[in-house]
Design an enzyme around this catalytic site. Structure first.
Site, mmCIF file in Angstrom:
data_model
loop_
_atom_site.group_PDB
_atom_site.id
_atom_site.type_symbol
_atom_site.label_atom_id
_atom_site.label_comp_id
_atom_site.label_asym_id
_atom_site.label_seq_id
_atom_site.Cartn_x
_atom_site.Cartn_y
_atom_site.Cartn_z
ATOM 1 N N ASN A 9 0.880 -1.166 0.000
ATOM 2 C CA ASN A 9 0.000 0.000 0.000
ATOM 3 C C ASN A 9 0.920 1.219 0.000
ATOM 4 O O ASN A 9 1.460 1.600 1.038
ATOM 5 C CB ASN A 9 -0.902 -0.027 1.234
ATOM 6 C CG ASN A 9 -1.864 1.145 1.269
ATOM 7 O OD1 ASN A 9 -1.823 2.028 0.407
ATOM 8 N ND2 ASN A 9 -2.731 1.166 2.265
ATOM 9 N N LYS A 16 3.405 0.817 3.023
ATOM 10 C CA LYS A 16 3.049 -0.196 4.020
ATOM 11 C C LYS A 16 3.095 -1.551 3.334
ATOM 12 O O LYS A 16 2.709 -1.654 2.156
ATOM 13 C CB LYS A 16 1.642 0.062 4.565
ATOM 14 C CG LYS A 16 1.530 1.352 5.351
ATOM 15 C CD LYS A 16 0.126 1.535 5.904
ATOM 16 C CE LYS A 16 0.009 2.877 6.595
ATOM 17 N NZ LYS A 16 -1.356 3.343 6.754
ATOM 18 N N ARG A 89 -2.755 -2.139 -3.336
ATOM 19 C CA ARG A 89 -3.950 -1.315 -3.199
ATOM 20 C C ARG A 89 -3.829 -0.192 -4.229
ATOM 21 O O ARG A 89 -2.852 0.566 -4.223
ATOM 22 C CB ARG A 89 -4.017 -0.722 -1.799
ATOM 23 C CG ARG A 89 -5.198 0.181 -1.644
ATOM 24 C CD ARG A 89 -5.210 0.862 -0.315
ATOM 25 N NE ARG A 89 -6.388 1.708 -0.237
ATOM 26 C CZ ARG A 89 -6.492 2.744 0.566
ATOM 27 N NH1 ARG A 89 -5.502 3.056 1.370
ATOM 28 N NH2 ARG A 89 -7.580 3.465 0.583
ATOM 29 N N HIS A 177 -12.704 3.289 -0.409
ATOM 30 C CA HIS A 177 -12.580 2.389 0.752
ATOM 31 C C HIS A 177 -13.251 1.045 0.485
ATOM 32 O O HIS A 177 -13.678 0.349 1.404
ATOM 33 C CB HIS A 177 -13.164 3.020 2.036
ATOM 34 C CG HIS A 177 -12.375 4.174 2.554
ATOM 35 N ND1 HIS A 177 -12.952 5.349 2.971
ATOM 36 C CD2 HIS A 177 -11.039 4.339 2.702
ATOM 37 C CE1 HIS A 177 -12.006 6.192 3.351
ATOM 38 N NE2 HIS A 177 -10.833 5.601 3.197
ATOM 39 N N GLY A 206 -11.023 6.640 9.456
ATOM 40 C CA GLY A 206 -9.572 6.652 9.659
ATOM 41 C C GLY A 206 -9.053 8.019 9.274
ATOM 42 O O GLY A 206 -9.786 9.009 9.366
ATOM 43 N N GLY A 208 -8.509 8.824 6.247
ATOM 44 C CA GLY A 208 -9.564 9.003 5.247
ATOM 45 C C GLY A 208 -10.829 8.416 5.855
ATOM 46 O O GLY A 208 -10.758 7.371 6.503
ATOM 47 N N ARG A 237 -8.487 16.343 4.678
ATOM 48 C CA ARG A 237 -9.375 16.636 3.536
ATOM 49 C C ARG A 237 -10.699 17.215 4.029
ATOM 50 O O ARG A 237 -11.202 16.813 5.079
ATOM 51 C CB ARG A 237 -9.651 15.352 2.740
ATOM 52 C CG ARG A 237 -8.472 14.894 1.932
ATOM 53 C CD ARG A 237 -8.721 13.528 1.322
ATOM 54 N NE ARG A 237 -8.002 12.489 2.027
ATOM 55 C CZ ARG A 237 -8.207 11.189 1.887
ATOM 56 N NH1 ARG A 237 -9.141 10.759 1.066
ATOM 57 N NH2 ARG A 237 -7.501 10.312 2.561
ATOM 58 N N ASP A 279 -4.673 14.297 13.556
ATOM 59 C CA ASP A 279 -4.751 13.005 14.228
ATOM 60 C C ASP A 279 -5.823 13.041 15.320
ATOM 61 O O ASP A 279 -5.769 13.871 16.227
ATOM 62 C CB ASP A 279 -3.370 12.739 14.856
ATOM 63 C CG ASP A 279 -3.246 11.339 15.365
ATOM 64 O OD1 ASP A 279 -2.678 10.506 14.661
ATOM 65 O OD2 ASP A 279 -3.731 11.091 16.499
ATOM 66 N N MET A 280 -6.797 12.136 15.234
ATOM 67 C CA MET A 280 -7.921 12.190 16.170
ATOM 68 C C MET A 280 -7.483 11.979 17.603
ATOM 69 O O MET A 280 -7.988 12.649 18.515
ATOM 70 C CB MET A 280 -8.987 11.154 15.774
ATOM 71 C CG MET A 280 -10.214 11.180 16.620
ATOM 72 S SD MET A 280 -11.044 12.797 16.655
ATOM 73 C CE MET A 280 -12.078 12.692 15.203
ATOM 74 N N ILE A 325 -10.119 5.287 13.795
ATOM 75 C CA ILE A 325 -11.007 6.006 14.717
ATOM 76 C C ILE A 325 -12.200 5.115 15.083
ATOM 77 O O ILE A 325 -12.565 4.982 16.255
ATOM 78 C CB ILE A 325 -11.482 7.334 14.076
ATOM 79 C CG1 ILE A 325 -10.275 8.243 13.820
ATOM 80 C CG2 ILE A 325 -12.520 8.030 14.941
ATOM 81 C CD1 ILE A 325 -10.575 9.482 12.966
ATOM 82 N N GLU A 327 -12.474 1.931 15.160
ATOM 83 C CA GLU A 327 -12.141 0.758 15.984
ATOM 84 C C GLU A 327 -11.693 1.140 17.387
ATOM 85 O O GLU A 327 -11.814 0.341 18.315
ATOM 86 C CB GLU A 327 -11.008 -0.045 15.315
ATOM 87 C CG GLU A 327 -11.435 -0.724 14.040
ATOM 88 C CD GLU A 327 -10.248 -1.195 13.202
ATOM 89 O OE1 GLU A 327 -9.183 -1.496 13.775
ATOM 90 O OE2 GLU A 327 -10.400 -1.260 11.965
ATOM 91 N N GLU A 375 -7.857 -4.628 5.065
ATOM 92 C CA GLU A 375 -7.766 -4.446 3.610
ATOM 93 C C GLU A 375 -6.634 -5.294 3.028
ATOM 94 O O GLU A 375 -6.733 -5.786 1.910
ATOM 95 C CB GLU A 375 -7.517 -2.962 3.300
ATOM 96 C CG GLU A 375 -8.727 -2.095 3.606
ATOM 97 C CD GLU A 375 -8.357 -0.665 3.988
ATOM 98 O OE1 GLU A 375 -7.707 -0.497 5.048
ATOM 99 O OE2 GLU A 375 -8.716 0.258 3.258
HETATM 100 P P1 ADP Z 1 -5.428 5.429 7.537
HETATM 101 O O1 ADP Z 1 -6.583 6.037 6.800
HETATM 102 O O2 ADP Z 1 -4.153 6.190 7.397
HETATM 103 O O3 ADP Z 1 -5.285 3.930 7.347
HETATM 104 P P2 ADP Z 1 -6.178 4.684 10.225
HETATM 105 O O4 ADP Z 1 -7.312 3.803 9.870
HETATM 106 O O5 ADP Z 1 -4.943 4.054 10.751
HETATM 107 O O6 ADP Z 1 -5.812 5.671 9.051
HETATM 108 O O7 ADP Z 1 -6.715 5.739 11.288
HETATM 109 C C1 ADP Z 1 -5.900 6.746 11.783
HETATM 110 C C2 ADP Z 1 -6.731 7.594 12.725
HETATM 111 O O8 ADP Z 1 -7.181 6.768 13.816
HETATM 112 C C3 ADP Z 1 -5.948 8.733 13.341
HETATM 113 O O9 ADP Z 1 -6.744 9.913 13.364
HETATM 114 C C4 ADP Z 1 -5.691 8.243 14.755
HETATM 115 O O10 ADP Z 1 -5.538 9.289 15.689
HETATM 116 C C5 ADP Z 1 -6.975 7.486 15.001
HETATM 117 N N1 ADP Z 1 -6.817 6.585 16.151
HETATM 118 C C6 ADP Z 1 -6.092 5.454 16.239
HETATM 119 N N2 ADP Z 1 -6.144 4.952 17.493
HETATM 120 C C7 ADP Z 1 -6.922 5.804 18.209
HETATM 121 C C8 ADP Z 1 -7.383 5.847 19.561
HETATM 122 N N3 ADP Z 1 -7.038 4.914 20.444
HETATM 123 N N4 ADP Z 1 -8.179 6.862 19.948
HETATM 124 C C9 ADP Z 1 -8.530 7.820 19.051
HETATM 125 N N5 ADP Z 1 -8.155 7.829 17.767
HETATM 126 C C10 ADP Z 1 -7.358 6.844 17.350
#
Ligand code: ADP
Length: 401
Positions: A9, A16, A89, A177, A206, A208, A237, A279-280, A325, A327, A375
């Site tokens: 990916n 990745k 991907r 997705h 995520g 995205g 975005r 970053d969430m 996010i 999960e 994925e």
């Molecule tokens: P990508 O689209 O790059 O694959 P991911 O699916 O890995 O992204 O999601 C990344 C997002 O998930 C980030 O905003 C990250 O902060 C958030 N995230 C991951 N673990 C946690 C957590 N424990 N609490 C809150 N947000 C999280």
């Protein structure tokens, strides 16, 4: 001969990878890793069944040299008695690619024409394929498309209200997705067959983010459209935006096309609104009021888009959260579910806090699940199935990790 499947990916600054090994008709994950900081501060990390490694690479490492490094590293790990297949991907399959496809130089040329539709992803996805062709032309490579799962949307769901000639030229709502949604649909069919036969919204949240409406595990519509910019607010975005804003930025604010592109793809979303982070988890921990404002808007946009899909489906039996996010961020799931109480959604706070696989109460009229997406496994399975049929005697894969 059995095989190993390398899944790649490739993004703008990272690659990745996952390596799967065929064992007793199953694909077993052996290594997951990434090379991050390409062109800046490259770093190789891998987690595997036999060891973990973390190594700094030369600062000038680009996509080609990163892949060369990865293949040198893999040489010690690959089983020479097994065929190596590589699955990628690829974010956009456009109008023509609805199924995983073995990549030839001719196919690569066609896929490159789709680069303007997904500038943040497609170019880099294809860079990995092209680099690998330079490293070893004999390795069979398969492109798996994020748009493919949505290919049956049809009119009017995949239409814009533009003159029809643009639809014919491919200006359509595609949805993305798809590999994640396909994995969730496969899991649901196996583990929750009754729910799988109903109506479900899947929230892939995520970096995205998008929503997908499933009816009997088939994609009916998605919050993403022509590009991966549409729909929900994301890490960087903006999501759906009035087309008039773009015209205003171009004509009145005199931004050029590249500046608008950067603004919409890289400087907006959670980052743009919060001015703190894309970053969430960082936003959830931040005390800045703008971080809260960004989260409020993120939730608002999810509820707005969910409303559209709810109306199209005429109600739902299930809501599934997935991706980083979805999960892991219990607070975000709770806030979304709290907005859907009117629909009969009721969650068990403890189950939610513990990221349990089912977080709804027995009384909830909508079942709410948390399903980790995979994925990579979806890509590995597609790659295996398509190449196994071409290269040797077909072997049917048992589904599962
Ligand atoms: P990508 O689209 O790059 O694959 P991911 O699916 O890995 O992204 O999601 C990344 C997002 O998930 C980030 O905003 C990250 O902060 C958030 N995230 C991951 N673990 C946690 C957590 N424990 N609490 C809150 N947000 C999280």
């Amino acid at each position: 001969m059995s095989c190993q499947v390398l899944v790649l990916n490739s993004g703008s600054s990272s690659i990745k990878f996952s390596l799967f090994d065929e064992q007793q008709s199953k694909l077993v994950s052996q290594y997951n890793g990434q090379i991050t900081g390409l062109g800046l501060n490259a770093h190789f990390t891998v987690c595997g069944f036999d060891n973990n490694e973390s190594i700094s690479l030369s600062k000038t490492t680009d996509h080609l040299s990163a892949l060369k490094y990865l293949f040198d590293w893999l040489k010690q790990k690959l089983n020479s008695n097994k065929e190596l297949f590589v699955g990628h991907r690829v974010v956009h399959g456009g109008n023509d690619f609805h199924l995983p496809t073995v990549v030839t130089p001719e196919i690569l040329t066609k896929l490159k024409k789709l680069e303007p539709l997904a500038p943040l992803h497609q170019t880099y996805n294809l860079a990995a394929i092209e680099s690998l062709m330079h490293i070893d032309q004999a390795i069979p490579q398969v492109a798996c498309f994020d748009t493919a799962f949505h290919a049956n949307h049809g009119k009017p769901n995949n239409q814009f209200a533009l003159p029809d000639q643009y639809y014919e030229q491919g200006v359509r709502r595609y949805g993305f997705h798809g590999l994640s949604y396909e994995y969730i649909a496969t899991e649901l069919k196996q583990t929750e067959p009754e729910l799988a036969s109903g109506k479900i919204i899947v929230a892939h949240l995520g970096n995205g983010s998008s929503l997908c409406a499933l009816n009997q595990c088939k994609s009916i519509d998605s919050s993403m459209g022509f590009s991966a910019l549409d729909g929900l607010m994301m890490g960087t975005r903006c999501g759906s935006i009035d087309a008039g804003v773009i015209l205003y930025l171009l004509e009145e604010k005199k931004l050029n096309a590249q500046q608008v592109n950067d603004l919409l793809y890289k400087q907006s979303g959670l980052l743009g609104v919060s001015k703190v982070s894309n970053d969430m988890s960082a936003l959830l921990q931040s005390e800045e009021s703008t971080a809260q404002e960004a989260i409020d808007l993120y939730i608002h946009r999810i509820i707005r888009e969910a409303g559209c899909l709810l109306a199209l489906l005429k109600g739902i039996d299930g809501l599934v959260f997935t991706a980083g996010i979805g999960e892991n961020a219990a607070e975000i799931r709770k806030r979304i579910c709290d907005e859907l109480v009117w629909l009969g959604v009721e969650i068990d706070e403890n189950a939610n806090r513990e990221n349990c696989s089912e977080i709804s109460t027995n009384d909830s009229t909508v079942r709410v699940l948390v399903i980790p997406t995979n994925e990579e496994l979806m890509i590995a399975q597609h790659t295996y199935e398509i190449l196994n049929n071409e290269v040797s005697m077909p072997r049917k894969l048992a589904i599962g990790n």
